[in-house]
Design a protein around this motif. Structure first.
Motif, PDB file in Angstrom:
ATOM      1  N   TYR A 104       0.810  -1.207   0.000  1.00 47.92           N
ATOM      2  CA  TYR A 104       0.000   0.000   0.000  1.00 47.92           C
ATOM      3  C   TYR A 104       0.853   1.271   0.000  1.00 47.92           C
ATOM      4  CZ  TYR A 104      -2.950   3.723   1.832  1.00 47.92           C
ATOM      5  OH  TYR A 104      -3.602   4.900   2.016  1.00 47.92           O
ATOM      6  N   TYR A 133      -1.669  -1.845  -4.624  1.00 55.46           N
ATOM      7  CA  TYR A 133      -2.671  -1.082  -3.866  1.00 55.46           C
ATOM      8  C   TYR A 133      -2.359   0.413  -3.847  1.00 55.46           C
ATOM      9  CZ  TYR A 133      -3.310  -5.826  -2.023  1.00 55.46           C
ATOM     10  OH  TYR A 133      -3.478  -7.165  -1.894  1.00 55.46           O
ATOM     11  N   VAL A 172      -2.699   4.278  -4.299  1.00 55.93           N
ATOM     12  CA  VAL A 172      -3.858   5.161  -4.402  1.00 55.93           C
ATOM     13  C   VAL A 172      -3.411   6.551  -4.847  1.00 55.93           C
ATOM     14  CG1 VAL A 172      -5.127   3.919  -2.612  1.00 55.93           C
ATOM     15  CG2 VAL A 172      -3.703   5.870  -1.985  1.00 55.93           C
ATOM     16  N   ASN A 224      -5.104   1.280  -7.258  1.00 56.95           N
ATOM     17  CA  ASN A 224      -6.326   2.041  -7.024  1.00 56.95           C
ATOM     18  C   ASN A 224      -6.119   3.481  -7.460  1.00 56.95           C
ATOM     19  OD1 ASN A 224      -7.426  -0.243  -5.995  1.00 56.95           O
ATOM     20  ND2 ASN A 224      -8.030   0.633  -4.045  1.00 56.95           N
ATOM     21  N   HIS A 254      -8.903   3.042 -11.262  1.00 57.11           N
ATOM     22  CA  HIS A 254     -10.167   3.777 -11.231  1.00 57.11           C
ATOM     23  C   HIS A 254     -10.021   5.078 -12.018  1.00 57.11           C
ATOM     24  CE1 HIS A 254     -11.320   0.878  -8.215  1.00 57.11           C
ATOM     25  NE2 HIS A 254     -10.337   1.260  -7.424  1.00 57.11           N
TER      26      HIS A 254
HETATM   27  C1  LIG Z   1      -8.928  -0.374  -3.798  1.00 55.88           C
HETATM   28  O1  LIG Z   1     -10.162  -0.434  -4.483  1.00 55.88           O
HETATM   29  C2  LIG Z   1     -10.935  -1.535  -4.114  1.00 55.88           C
HETATM   30  C3  LIG Z   1     -12.139  -1.582  -5.041  1.00 55.88           C
HETATM   31  O2  LIG Z   1     -12.609  -0.321  -5.332  1.00 55.88           O
HETATM   32  C4  LIG Z   1     -11.318  -1.401  -2.653  1.00 55.88           C
HETATM   33  O3  LIG Z   1     -12.081  -2.527  -2.272  1.00 55.88           O
HETATM   34  C5  LIG Z   1     -10.041  -1.366  -1.842  1.00 55.88           C
HETATM   35  O4  LIG Z   1     -10.350  -1.157  -0.488  1.00 55.88           O
HETATM   36  C6  LIG Z   1      -9.143  -0.257  -2.305  1.00 55.88           C
HETATM   37  N1  LIG Z   1      -7.887  -0.340  -1.607  1.00 55.88           N
HETATM   38  C7  LIG Z   1      -7.241   0.717  -1.149  1.00 55.88           C
HETATM   39  C8  LIG Z   1      -5.945   0.438  -0.470  1.00 55.88           C
HETATM   40  O5  LIG Z   1      -7.675   1.846  -1.295  1.00 55.88           O
END
Ligand SMILES: *[C@@H]1O[C@H](CO)[C@@H](O)[C@H](O)[C@H]1NC(C)=O
Ligand SMILES: *[C@@H]1O[C@H](CO)[C@@H](O)[C@H](O)[C@H]1NC(C)=O
Ligand SMILES: *[C@@H]1O[C@H](CO)[C@@H](O)[C@H](O)[C@H]1NC(C)=O
Ligand SMILES: *[C@@H]1O[C@H](CO)[C@@H](O)[C@H](O)[C@H]1NC(C)=O
Ligand SMILES: *[C@@H]1O[C@H](CO)[C@@H](O)[C@H](O)[C@H]1NC(C)=O
Ligand SMILES: *[C@@H]1O[C@H](CO)[C@@H](O)[C@H](O)[C@H]1NC(C)=O
Length: 735
Positions: free
Chosen positions: A323, A350, A352, A374, A398
């Protein structure tokens, strides 16, 4: 006179001998001395140990005297002494053994017999190889040796290169003690890939005694740990260290090698290391390739900066980081005036956040893989700076917004994968400028508008296209000829119809085609079987394909055919011989199954909701079926008693007119998950062995003419989720 003549003849003879000797020594110096008979015999004896030489590598090795073995293929001699110095027999596909006779070649300096089947009857590396005192180079890689690596190799004190890499197949070689290596002070290159060194706990101490070492490859060696603490590091020349595919299971920072600032190439792929990467990693300024991938997302870079690694060209962090924020990560990457990073792999981390504009500094980037994170927000304008980009993979994120028209500037692009994001709007026609693009995947977005000839004409190199699951419409003229020859094409849920796309006629290389749910209201074209004669998988379901199936389908190579939910009529013709999976459910097919209908490899047959009548042909008994679904048809008669049920998981026969007793051959079918015989004319008693379907989830026998009691054994069906026995003549349940 007579005497004088003979004197002159003798002189002449002497002269001839002297001239011959002179010219002999002349050739030895300038065109290679002839090899010694003893060495030639040794090579011939080696050839005797070869049982197969399909490429004729040793064809020039002939016993006749006039052949000089220094001229033989793969043999090199000293120009001065004529001794055999080098054997180059790599990749000859030779089978046999490495003969002991080679021991006569005591001057050998270089032996490459890699990529041959020279493991011999013992399957082991011969111990006598340790006797070639002058050897500098020994390459035994990819010979399927097993057994112990002979410690006698430690006698090769002049060795510079030792390559014992292997596949570990059928059995790995092993060593329980590497101390013999310490007798090789000149060793520069050591490769023991896939040799089992699981018992050698002191391996870092051993290699640390080889100060000349430049390359050390110990991947897949079952090494147990790399956290030994060495008092002093002697490996100041080490450039390449490859420890991939060992399961260390300790903190990454405790590895012994982080002070090796000479390293150019470091691979720790799939090593089960975890925790914070050490800050000293940021001082390894010579690094060009750093592979930390597949460490189960257990690594972190919170205090590590790679800012000064100005030579880094490849950074692979796929599935390694636990992450993080994409911006923070990119800020830790090299920030040098001339950035050399060409490959950046960050798949499945992971990550973001938005793609940061600081990425625009990665001006040398050729491969950028940020898939399966993400990442949110639009595709930023800076990607236009990536003039050398060949692979851009941002799939499974996304991302929002449009596909930028700047995409057309990436003239070198070969792979563009933006699939499974939330991209909207039209696909810019500039995409058609990507003449070298081979792979285009925009599937699983919210793209709309049309894909026209303008988009497609320029894509001359395209082999793979996936536009499925958008709101796209493919609009091309009925006479349009594509410039590409596709191998895989996926258009599911695009608007392609109403006519069956005529341009597909020319796509004769296609292996996989998905045009399901594409609004086609047409018949299958008459070129169908010829054009798709090489195709392996065709998915055409959910259209309005009418009329019959072609009768010459047996010329096709199809393995999977999906035509469900169309308007097909007529009888099922003989099927392609290689077919594994057939789904023609939800059509209006009628008539009986042809007696030769069963292609020998079929494992799944789905024909539900048609008007197919008659009996199941006995040819079906030759199949090892996994699933048979004949629900909602007009079948009748008894099931063929020869039906092979041993691997069957789904037998769905509901709503036909099958008759006969509860099928006795089901007794052999212990893997059954779903059994539906409902709405037929089966009769007789339920057998006691009905309780032996230990895996069964779903059992429907309702609306038949079964009678008698429910066998007690039915209580053994512990996995059962659905049971329906209604509307039979079954009385007095004893459950
Ligand atoms: C990444 O996206 C997925 C699906 O949208 C979500 O379930 C997950 O919690 C997200 N993970 C993070 C680390 O944001
Ligand atoms: C030996 O001779 C060959 C062929 O004439 C030549 O290519 C090679 O360089 C020579 N080697 C030495 C060490 O002189
Ligand atoms: C050994 O041979 C293999 C090919 O069989 C080659 O890939 C490898 O680079 C060689 N090793 C060395 C040290 O040259
Ligand atoms: C090579 O090494 C082994 C021990 O590793 C030793 O027994 C042997 O005498 C040495 N010499 C030769 C020629 O193999
Ligand atoms: C490695 O480097 C660290 C810090 O630079 C130092 O404390 C340590 O002693 C070094 N270890 C070895 C084995 O050289
Ligand atoms: C496209 O590919 C060809 C053949 O591989 C190559 O010669 C050419 O340089 C490439 N063009 C670009 C712009 O990368």
């Amino acid at each position: 006179m007579m005497l004088a003549f003979s004197m002159a003849t003798a002189d002449l003879l002497l002269l001839v001998v002297i001239v011959a000797a002179a010219s002999y020594s002349f050739t030895s110096v300038h065109a290679g001395a002839a090899c010694a008979p003893k060495e030639r015999d040794a090579l011939l004896a080696f050839k005797q140990g070869i049982t197969s030489d399909p490429g004729g590598l040793l064809a020039s090795w002939q016993p006749e005297d006039e052949h000089d073995c220094c001229q033989w293929e793969g043999v090199q001699c000293s120009n001065l002494t004529g001794h055999v110095l080098e054997l180059h027999l790599r990749g000859g596909d030779l089978t046999g053994e490495i003969s002991r006779s080679l021991l006569s070649l005591q001057h050998l300096e270089y032996v490459d017999v890699s990529m041959n089947n020279l493991q011999g009857p013992t399957g082991q590396v011969p111990e006598f190889l340790g006797s070639f005192n002058n050897l500098r180079y020994l390459n035994l890689s990819y010979i399927p040796f097993s057994g112990r690596v002979p410690p006698q190799l430690g006698n090769l004190s002049k060795l510079h290169y030792l390559d014992l890499s292997n596949t570990g197949w059928p059995q790995p070689m092993y060593s329980t003690d590497l101390s013999w290596l310490t007798h090789l002070p000149l060793l520069q290159y050591l490769n023991m890939e896939s040799v089992n060194l699981g018992m050698v706990t002191d391996w870092p101490y051993v290699v640390n005694m080889l100060p000349s070492l430049r390359v050390l490859i110990l991947d897949d060696c079952s090494l147990a740990s790399a956290n030994q603490s060495l008092p002093r590091l002697n490996l100041t020349n080490l450039e390449e260290l490859d420890l991939a595919f060992n399961s260390f299971q300790h903190p990454v920072a405790s590895c012994w090698f982080w002070n090796l600032t000479s390293l150019v190439h470091l691979s720790l792929e799939d090593t089960a290391l975890y925790g914070q990467l050490p800050s000293t990693l940021g001082d390894m300024v010579s690094l060009q390739v750093l592979d930390l991938s597949d460490n189960s997302n257990n690594l972190s870079m919170t205090t590590t900066n790679l800012k000064n690694l100005c030579n880094l060209t490849v950074l692979d962090l796929d599935a390694s980081l636990s992450y993080g924020n994409i911006t923070e990560l990119i800020e830790r990457l090299p920030q040098c005036s001339s950035n050399k990073l060409q490959e950046l792999h960050l798949q499945s981390n992971y990550l973001v956040g938005f793609l940061p504009s600081i990425m625009g500094h990665l001006t040398s980037i050729v491969t950028l893989d940020l898939s399966r994170n993400n990442i949110t927000g639009p595709l930023p304008a800076f990607i236009g700076h990536f003039a050398h980009l060949r692979t851009l993979d941002l799939s499974f994120n996304h991302l929002t917004g449009h596909v930028p028209s700047k995409i057309g500037h990436f003239a070198h692009l070969r792979t563009l994968d933006l699939s499974d994001n939330h991209l909207t709007g039209h696909v810019p026609s500039e995409i058609g400028m990507l003449a070298n693009l081979t792979t285009l995947d925009l599937s699983g977005n919210d793209l709309d508008g049309s894909i026209t000839e303008e988009h497609l004409d320029g894509l001359r190199s395209l082999e793979y296209i996936d536009l499925s699951n958008n709101q796209l419409k493919i609009v091309v003229g009925s006479k349009w000829l594509p410039t590409f020859r596709l191998q895989e094409a996926y258009f599911a849920s695009c608007q392609v119809g109403p006519l069956f796309p005529a341009w597909l006629k020319w796509q004769v290389d296609i292996l996989q085609l998905d045009i399901s749910n594409t609004g086609i209201i047409d018949r299958l074209p008459d070129w169908f079987c010829n054009t798709f004669s090489k195709t392996k998988s065709l998915e055409i379901s959910n259209n309005q394909i009418s009329d019959g199936l072609p009768t010459n389908m047996d010329i096709m190579s199809l393995e999977e055919l999906f035509l469900s939910s169309n308007n097909l009529t007529g009888q099922i013709p003989p099927l392609p011989r290689n077919l594994n999976v057939l789904d023609i459910s939800r059509n209006s097919l009628s008539g009986p199954l042809p007696s030769n209908f069963a292609a020998p490899n079929l494992v799944s047959i789905t024909l539900y909701s048609n008007y197919i009548s008659g009996q199941i042909p006995t040819s079906i008994c030759e199949l090892s079926l996994y699933a048979l679904d004949l629900t909602n048809n007009l079948f009748e008669g008894e099931l063929p008693q020869c039906l092979n049920m041993s691997g069957m998981a789904y037998l769905l026969l509901s709503n036909n007119s099958f008759s006969g007793n509860f099928p006795p051959f089901l007794q052999s079918c212990t893997s059954l998950l779903f059994l539906d015989l409902s709405w037929n004319r089966f009769s007789g008693a339920l057998p006691m062995w009905i309780g032996s379907f230990s895996s069964l989830w779903f059992l429907r026998l309702n609306h038949n003419m079964f009678y008698g009691h429910i066998p007690n054994s039915i209580t053994s069906l512990t996995n059962l989720c659905h049971l329906n026995l209604a509307a039979n003549w079954i009385s007095g349940s004893r459950i």
